[in-house]
Design a protein around this motif. Structure first.
Motif, PDB file in Angstrom:
ATOM      1  N   ILE A 166      85.027 -19.824  21.975  1.00  0.00           N
ATOM      2  CA  ILE A 166      84.295 -19.400  20.676  1.00  0.00           C
ATOM      3  C   ILE A 166      84.186 -17.983  20.336  1.00  0.00           C
ATOM      4  O   ILE A 166      83.671 -17.331  21.102  1.00  0.00           O
ATOM      5  CB  ILE A 166      82.899 -20.225  20.897  1.00  0.00           C
ATOM      6  N   ILE A 167      84.470 -17.673  18.879  1.00  0.00           N
ATOM      7  CA  ILE A 167      84.242 -16.538  18.499  1.00  0.00           C
ATOM      8  C   ILE A 167      82.788 -16.481  17.639  1.00  0.00           C
ATOM      9  O   ILE A 167      82.884 -17.101  16.588  1.00  0.00           O
ATOM     10  CB  ILE A 167      85.276 -15.862  17.391  1.00  0.00           C
ATOM     11  N   ASP A 168      81.839 -15.625  18.204  1.00  0.00           N
ATOM     12  CA  ASP A 168      80.377 -15.943  17.675  1.00  0.00           C
ATOM     13  C   ASP A 168      80.175 -14.534  16.788  1.00  0.00           C
ATOM     14  O   ASP A 168      80.177 -13.467  17.285  1.00  0.00           O
ATOM     15  CB  ASP A 168      79.708 -16.094  18.799  1.00  0.00           C
ATOM     16  N   THR A 169      80.137 -14.638  15.485  1.00  0.00           N
ATOM     17  CA  THR A 169      80.119 -13.556  14.506  1.00  0.00           C
ATOM     18  C   THR A 169      78.646 -13.158  13.974  1.00  0.00           C
ATOM     19  O   THR A 169      78.279 -12.349  13.449  1.00  0.00           O
ATOM     20  CB  THR A 169      81.039 -13.633  13.643  1.00  0.00           C
ATOM     21  N   VAL A 170      77.782 -14.145  14.684  1.00  0.00           N
ATOM     22  CA  VAL A 170      76.406 -14.130  13.968  1.00  0.00           C
ATOM     23  C   VAL A 170      75.649 -13.006  14.518  1.00  0.00           C
ATOM     24  O   VAL A 170      75.444 -12.707  15.961  1.00  0.00           O
ATOM     25  CB  VAL A 170      75.605 -15.319  14.283  1.00  0.00           C
ATOM     26  N   SER A 171      74.766 -12.115  13.730  1.00  0.00           N
ATOM     27  CA  SER A 171      73.945 -11.090  14.291  1.00  0.00           C
ATOM     28  C   SER A 171      72.533 -11.426  14.434  1.00  0.00           C
ATOM     29  O   SER A 171      71.824 -10.653  14.840  1.00  0.00           O
ATOM     30  CB  SER A 171      74.213  -9.951  13.204  1.00  0.00           C
ATOM     31  N   ALA A 172      72.252 -12.724  13.690  1.00  0.00           N
ATOM     32  CA  ALA A 172      70.865 -13.016  13.560  1.00  0.00           C
ATOM     33  C   ALA A 172      70.581 -13.685  15.340  1.00  0.00           C
ATOM     34  O   ALA A 172      71.537 -14.253  15.652  1.00  0.00           O
ATOM     35  CB  ALA A 172      70.553 -14.171  12.658  1.00  0.00           C
ATOM     36  N   SER A 173      69.195 -13.796  15.467  1.00  0.00           N
ATOM     37  CA  SER A 173      68.872 -14.564  16.659  1.00  0.00           C
ATOM     38  C   SER A 173      69.201 -15.699  16.526  1.00  0.00           C
ATOM     39  O   SER A 173      68.956 -16.438  15.511  1.00  0.00           O
ATOM     40  CB  SER A 173      67.582 -14.162  17.270  1.00  0.00           C
ATOM     41  N   HIS A 174      70.005 -16.444  17.783  1.00  0.00           N
ATOM     42  CA  HIS A 174      70.096 -17.751  17.621  1.00  0.00           C
ATOM     43  C   HIS A 174      70.306 -18.335  18.766  1.00  0.00           C
ATOM     44  O   HIS A 174      70.987 -17.798  19.701  1.00  0.00           O
ATOM     45  CB  HIS A 174      71.703 -18.252  16.721  1.00  0.00           C
ATOM     46  N   GLU A 202      69.279  -8.718  17.257  1.00  0.00           N
ATOM     47  CA  GLU A 202      68.288  -7.726  17.551  1.00  0.00           C
ATOM     48  C   GLU A 202      67.497  -7.981  19.197  1.00  0.00           C
ATOM     49  O   GLU A 202      67.221  -7.030  19.764  1.00  0.00           O
ATOM     50  CB  GLU A 202      67.207  -7.693  16.759  1.00  0.00           C
ATOM     51  N   LYS A 203      67.436  -9.230  19.214  1.00  0.00           N
ATOM     52  CA  LYS A 203      66.773  -9.830  20.618  1.00  0.00           C
ATOM     53  C   LYS A 203      67.798 -10.189  21.632  1.00  0.00           C
ATOM     54  O   LYS A 203      69.008 -10.470  21.390  1.00  0.00           O
ATOM     55  CB  LYS A 203      65.727 -10.700  20.525  1.00  0.00           C
ATOM     56  N   PRO A 204      67.417  -9.620  23.000  1.00  0.00           N
ATOM     57  CA  PRO A 204      68.656 -10.179  24.009  1.00  0.00           C
ATOM     58  C   PRO A 204      68.600 -11.667  24.124  1.00  0.00           C
ATOM     59  O   PRO A 204      67.735 -12.232  24.036  1.00  0.00           O
ATOM     60  CB  PRO A 204      67.756  -9.776  25.216  1.00  0.00           C
ATOM     61  N   VAL A 205      69.978 -12.016  24.439  1.00  0.00           N
ATOM     62  CA  VAL A 205      70.216 -13.483  24.120  1.00  0.00           C
ATOM     63  C   VAL A 205      69.542 -14.062  25.680  1.00  0.00           C
ATOM     64  O   VAL A 205      69.752 -13.355  26.737  1.00  0.00           O
ATOM     65  CB  VAL A 205      71.740 -13.781  24.179  1.00  0.00           C
ATOM     66  N   GLU A 206      69.285 -15.357  25.654  1.00  0.00           N
ATOM     67  CA  GLU A 206      68.917 -16.088  26.918  1.00  0.00           C
ATOM     68  C   GLU A 206      69.893 -17.064  27.307  1.00  0.00           C
ATOM     69  O   GLU A 206      70.307 -18.130  26.393  1.00  0.00           O
ATOM     70  CB  GLU A 206      67.557 -16.646  26.544  1.00  0.00           C
TER      71      GLU A 206
END
Length: 407
Positions: A298-306, A328-332
């Motif tokens: 998967i190529i994840d291009t999204v900059s918003a938190s998701h 902006e926030k660290p991914v979990e």
């Protein structure tokens, strides 16, 4: 008397401490230290003392931001003389990247004003230095995200200049001579020939310009992580400036492409416009369940938190999730989600110069370009506002040569 001397000593120590802290703050500043550790104090002081209009002998004109409002306006400055290994070019087109907006507003806390953006530059060579070997006057060329590196580290030796710890970005960084770099929202550009790219004859200049950032940023991870083989099943998260080019490159490699989006609004565009093979609404549990363990990468291009966990569920064993966006926030992520399937979560920046040239040649051969909206330069602030609202399909490109007129 001893008491008075002691008070003076305390004040002196305090002032010395303040001075040390100030110097420490300056020299550990990420941007300044990163770009000036090879310069003498005299060079640094000299570069700060001169006006942008007079620090170099060649007059230049463009659009720049002066403060964190990010508003761009006409800007008169100067560029260096053409050195032995330099290529000077008249700028024809320059793409607008979302990072231009981040830098203009200092959202990454590393901007030095004035900021003159633009790192998706296509132009025609007007002058070459005496030792330039790859280009001649009249050649069509491109300049991307980099204009300098250390040239001696392991990354540089392996054609991975984009990972050089002393890289110099095309705008907003200090060059080897201690002066600020300015980008492609300008009438002309000068760069060392190592950082100039040959433009393929059959690659359009305007819609090809965004490939110098969006193109190489998506091409590189597809190649590096082995997702460039026919029959590979590749997912693309986010159908914006990066995402739509990722779909095109993956399809050109012969992959089976699935677009994942939070809503069905872009389904028709993905399937009919970009010729993706499948479309999944990532917020629909049933659709995600049906896609379990179906993708190689998967190529994840999204900059918003998701949320990331649902994306991991649709990866096969040894599947790879590659981050291109910067939330902006660290991914979990739970360790269990990675362990069950030996899945890999990684990231990728732009590619080196050799790979960027390879990408341009591949794009020309397979007809890969960006979907663009061509604009005059005086529309640039409106365009920036629309970029912020994701109101563009999918990339703005400035018609610099026809619309930027120096006074």
């Amino acid at each position: 008397m001893p008491m008075s001397f002691r008070n003076i000593s305390i004040k002196l120590r305090q002032r010395l401490c303040h001075l040390v802290l100030l110097l420490h703050s300056i020299y550990t500043n990420k941007h300044l230290w990163h770009n000036t550790n090879h310069l003498s104090p005299l060079s640094k002081a000299s570069s700060m003392a001169k006006s942008p209009e007079y620090e170099h002998p060649i007059k230049a004109y463009g659009y720049a931001a002066r403060d964190t409002s990010g508003v761009l306006s006409p800007f008169t400055f100067s560029r260096r003389s053409t050195g032995d290994k330099d290529v000077r070019l008249k700028v024809l087109y320059c793409g607008i990247c979302h990072s231009d907006l981040h830098f203009a507003k200092n959202e990454w806390r590393m901007s030095t004003y004035p900021i003159l953006p633009g790192h998706e530059i296509v132009g025609v060579v007007t002058e070459v230095g005496s030792k330039v070997e790859k280009f001649k006057v009249g050649d069509t060329v491109g300049v991307g995200c980099l204009v300098g590196t250390c040239g001696s580290c392991e990354c540089c030796a392996n054609d991975l200049e984009s990972y050089c710890p002393k890289q110099i970005l095309t705008y907003g960084f200090l060059y080897h001579d201690g002066t600020l770099t300015y980008g492609g929202y300008s009438d002309h550009m000068v760069a060392d020939e190592h950082f100039v790219l040959r433009w393929p004859e059959n690659l359009p200049l305007d819609s090809g310009a965004p490939l110098l950032c969006a193109g190489i940023t998506t091409y590189s991870p597809l190649r590096h992580f082995g997702l460039d083989k026919p029959g590979m099943k590749v997912g693309v998260v986010g159908l914006g400036g990066l995402g739509h080019v990722a779909v095109k490159f993956a399809k050109a490699f012969g992959a089976e492409v699935t677009v994942l989006s939070t809503s069905s609004a872009k389904k028709q565009e993905a399937l009919q416009g970009l010729k993706a093979d499948h479309f999944i609404v990532s917020k629909d549990p049933e659709q995600m369940q049906r896609a379990t363990s179906s993708l190689d990468g998967i190529i994840d291009t999204v900059s918003a938190s998701h949320p990331i966990e649902p994306l991991l569920s649709v990866l096969k064993q040894d599947g790879k999730l590659v981050f291109l966006g910067v939330p902006e926030k660290p991914v979990e992520i739970s360790a269990y989600s990675l362990m069950m399937g030996r899945k890999i979560v990684t990231g990728s920046a732009t590619g080196g110069l050799k790979e960027t040239q390879e990408m341009l040649d591949f794009a020309a051969k397979h007809g890969v370009t960006a979907d663009i909206e061509l604009i005059p330069i005086d529309y640039v602030n409106t365009a920036m506002d629309r970029v912020l609202k994701s109101d563009v399909r999918y990339r703005f490109v400035i018609d610099v040569a026809n619309t930027l007129k120096a006074p």
